[in-house]
Design an enzyme around this catalytic site. Structure first.
Site, PDB file in Angstrom:
ATOM      1  N   ASP A   1       5.959  17.198  74.162  1.00 32.74           N
ATOM      2  CA  ASP A   1       5.041  17.063  75.291  1.00 32.74           C
ATOM      3  C   ASP A   1       3.777  16.315  74.852  1.00 32.74           C
ATOM      4  O   ASP A   1       2.972  16.841  74.091  1.00 32.74           O
ATOM      5  CB  ASP A   1       4.685  18.466  75.810  1.00 32.74           C
ATOM      6  CG  ASP A   1       4.066  18.458  77.192  1.00 32.74           C
ATOM      7  OD1 ASP A   1       3.344  17.497  77.505  1.00 32.74           O
ATOM      8  OD2 ASP A   1       4.315  19.417  77.944  1.00 32.74           O
TER       9      ASP A   1
ATOM     10  N   HIS B   1       6.832  16.894  78.997  1.00 32.50           N
ATOM     11  CA  HIS B   1       6.113  17.459  80.138  1.00 32.50           C
ATOM     12  C   HIS B   1       6.961  17.586  81.408  1.00 32.50           C
ATOM     13  O   HIS B   1       7.029  18.651  82.013  1.00 32.50           O
ATOM     14  CB  HIS B   1       4.893  16.584  80.417  1.00 32.50           C
ATOM     15  CG  HIS B   1       3.751  17.319  81.013  1.00 32.50           C
ATOM     16  ND1 HIS B   1       3.102  18.352  80.362  1.00 32.50           N
ATOM     17  CD2 HIS B   1       3.131  17.196  82.207  1.00 32.50           C
ATOM     18  CE1 HIS B   1       2.132  18.812  81.121  1.00 32.50           C
ATOM     19  NE2 HIS B   1       2.129  18.132  82.252  1.00 32.50           N
TER      20      HIS B   1
ATOM     21  N   SER C   1       1.677  22.492  84.330  1.00 34.79           N
ATOM     22  CA  SER C   1       0.583  21.560  84.065  1.00 34.79           C
ATOM     23  C   SER C   1      -0.722  22.016  84.740  1.00 34.79           C
ATOM     24  O   SER C   1      -1.179  23.117  84.463  1.00 34.79           O
ATOM     25  CB  SER C   1       1.024  20.167  84.534  1.00 34.79           C
ATOM     26  OG  SER C   1       0.163  19.189  84.071  1.00 34.79           O
TER      27      SER C   1
END
Ligand code: NAG
Ligand code: NAG
Ligand code: NAG
Ligand code: NAG
Length: 406
Positions: A348, A381, A186
């Protein structure tokens, strides 16, 4: 509870929360996050090594790195695997592991040793270094500034590019004398991509694995994130006067409640609203419970504003202070021969498939034998950090990729 987008998306969503709310609002919603009024009084005495590594039979050292702007970052080093006897002969390759926004190094360690990335890398013969971003629980010291004062929080992810990553890379380089492998998740991918595009870190790097890469956020699906990003930009810092963005703090909590009164937002399960997801392939509920206990962690409001600029602008640029047009990070400038492993997931909500494709388009002239791309249909995610099956699905590919580079 769908926590899948949480690691990043709480960051990219809770974020935008303007804090100009009436203090008397009833706290009726079950937000799933307890309010933490004082982070320092909540901090465990023991560090990550003691709480999450040594008890599993691994060696672990607590270290500190000071950036040139004075932030003192904590770093945990796991120099070898559990079963390895101290072999001074073999030179081990270092791996720096950098988490995303609004969490800290602990998120990598919530699963059992045979499932979590740092310990899997250690058992595969790597010398593992876990980074903790400025402002999070273990990285709140500074040579002169105090986190209870606004001056401490006057930074955004540009500063992590300028100061934090170079300090950590220099330190690990110095300590090991080796070129460095890097794993980012991320925001940990965003800052390293931005660095590479400016030619930073590349001389010290061996290879990089980018999990749930975030460079563009135009297609982010999280409902609250979109509403928030579109509503509150720029004015936040001045409006809120709250320089620290602590998701467990009272001001953010109040803001969440206000946001949840919007009829367009279904807060019956706030995390579903945040992530835009209700299904959940691969998170063990015991891991989710640990996550709720230890995360999320604070960041600066300015960082959150910068991220929301990224959501809205559709380019990757430096912080926009509203005065001069910010310089862009041109990802096409990433050296074409850097070994890169990229893995992204079909579920995601934060690092959307279309946004990752835009990133891959920037990398279209990358040397074909230096770029390895993996797509995982059912991953979201947080799965990249906490899924119980991430070892087989992702981490084994990361270690194989690192071992293939020479
Ligand atoms: C937070 O807790 C620490 C340690 O208990 C204490 O020294 C400090 O004064 C507290 N800060 C605030 C703002 O309450
Ligand atoms: C690296 O090591 C050299 C020589 O010991 C030292 O002068 C330098 O300050 C070190 N740099 C860092 C970032 O630790
Ligand atoms: C989920 O966690 C529990 C408790 O740690 C463990 O007993 C169980 O095997 C885990 N499930 C998976 C699929 O890893
Ligand atoms: C980025 O760099 C590439 C190649 O150097 C160039 O063709 C492109 O126009 C640049 N993009 C932007 C937005 O400046």
């Amino acid at each position: 509870m769908a926590l899948k987008g949480l690691l990043g998306s709480v960051g990219l969503t809770l974020c935008f929360f303007v804090l100009e709310l009436e203090p008397h609002q009833a706290q009726t919603l079950s937000l799933g996050l307890s309010v933490r009024e004082n982070i320092s009084s909540n901090s465990p005495i023991q560090g990550l090594c003691a709480s999450s590594v040594i008890l599993h039979g691994y060696k672990c050292q607590e270290l500190e790195v000071t950036t040139t702007d004075g932030y003192i970052l904590s770093l945990q080093r796991i120099p070898q695997g559990r079963t390895q006897v101290c072999d001074i002969e073999t030179v081990k390759q270092p791996v720096i592991i950098q988490h995303g926004v609004l969490v800290d190094g602990m998120t990598w360690l919530l699963n059992p040793p045979e499932q979590n990335l740092p310990l899997i890398l250690a058992d595969n013969g790597f010398d593992v270094w876990i980074a903790n971003a400025r402002g999070t629980r273990y990285s709140r010291k500074h040579t002169s500034l105090d986190p209870s004062k606004p001056a401490y929080w006057n930074w955004c992810w540009d500063d992590m590019v300028t100061y934090d990553l170079p300090a950590i890379f220099d330190y690990v380089s110095n300590q090991t004398g080796q070129k460095i492998n890097y794993v980012g998740h991320s925001l940990g991918t965003l800052i390293v991509l931005a660095s590479f595009s400016e030619g930073k870190l590349v001389n010290q790097l061996k290879s990089a694995a980018l999990l749930s890469p975030v460079a563009y956020l135009n297609h982010m699906k999280t409902e609250i994130g979109i509403i928030a990003a579109n509503s509150f930009i720029g004015e936040i810092i001045t409006a809120s006067g709250e320089p620290e963005f602590d998701p467990k703090g009272l001001p953010v909590h109040r803001f969440m409640e206000a946001l949840c009164r919007d009829p367009g937002v279904d807060c019956s399960d706030l995390f579903t609203a945040i992530t835009g997801l209700s299904d959940n392939c691969c998170l063990n509920s015991s891991t989710v419970n640990l996550f709720m206990m230890h995360e999320p962690q604070p960041t600066s409001t300015k960082n959150v504003v910068h991220l929301s600029q990224t959501v809205r602008d559709g380019v990757l640029a430096k912080f926009d202070n509203g005065k001069i047009t910010p310089q862009i990070y041109n990802l096409s400038n990433i050296p074409h021969n850097l070994p890169l492993f990229i893995s992204y997931g079909g579920e995601d909500a934060l690092s959307d498939v279309l946004d990752v494709r835009k990133l891959l388009d920037d990398l279209k002239f990358h040397d074909a034998d230096k770029l390895s791309v993996q797509f995982i249909n059912n991953y979201a995610h947080a799965d990249y950090v906490m899924a119980f099956n991430a070892k087989d699905i992702v981490y084994n590919h990361v270690t194989a990729f690192f071992k293939r580079q020479f």
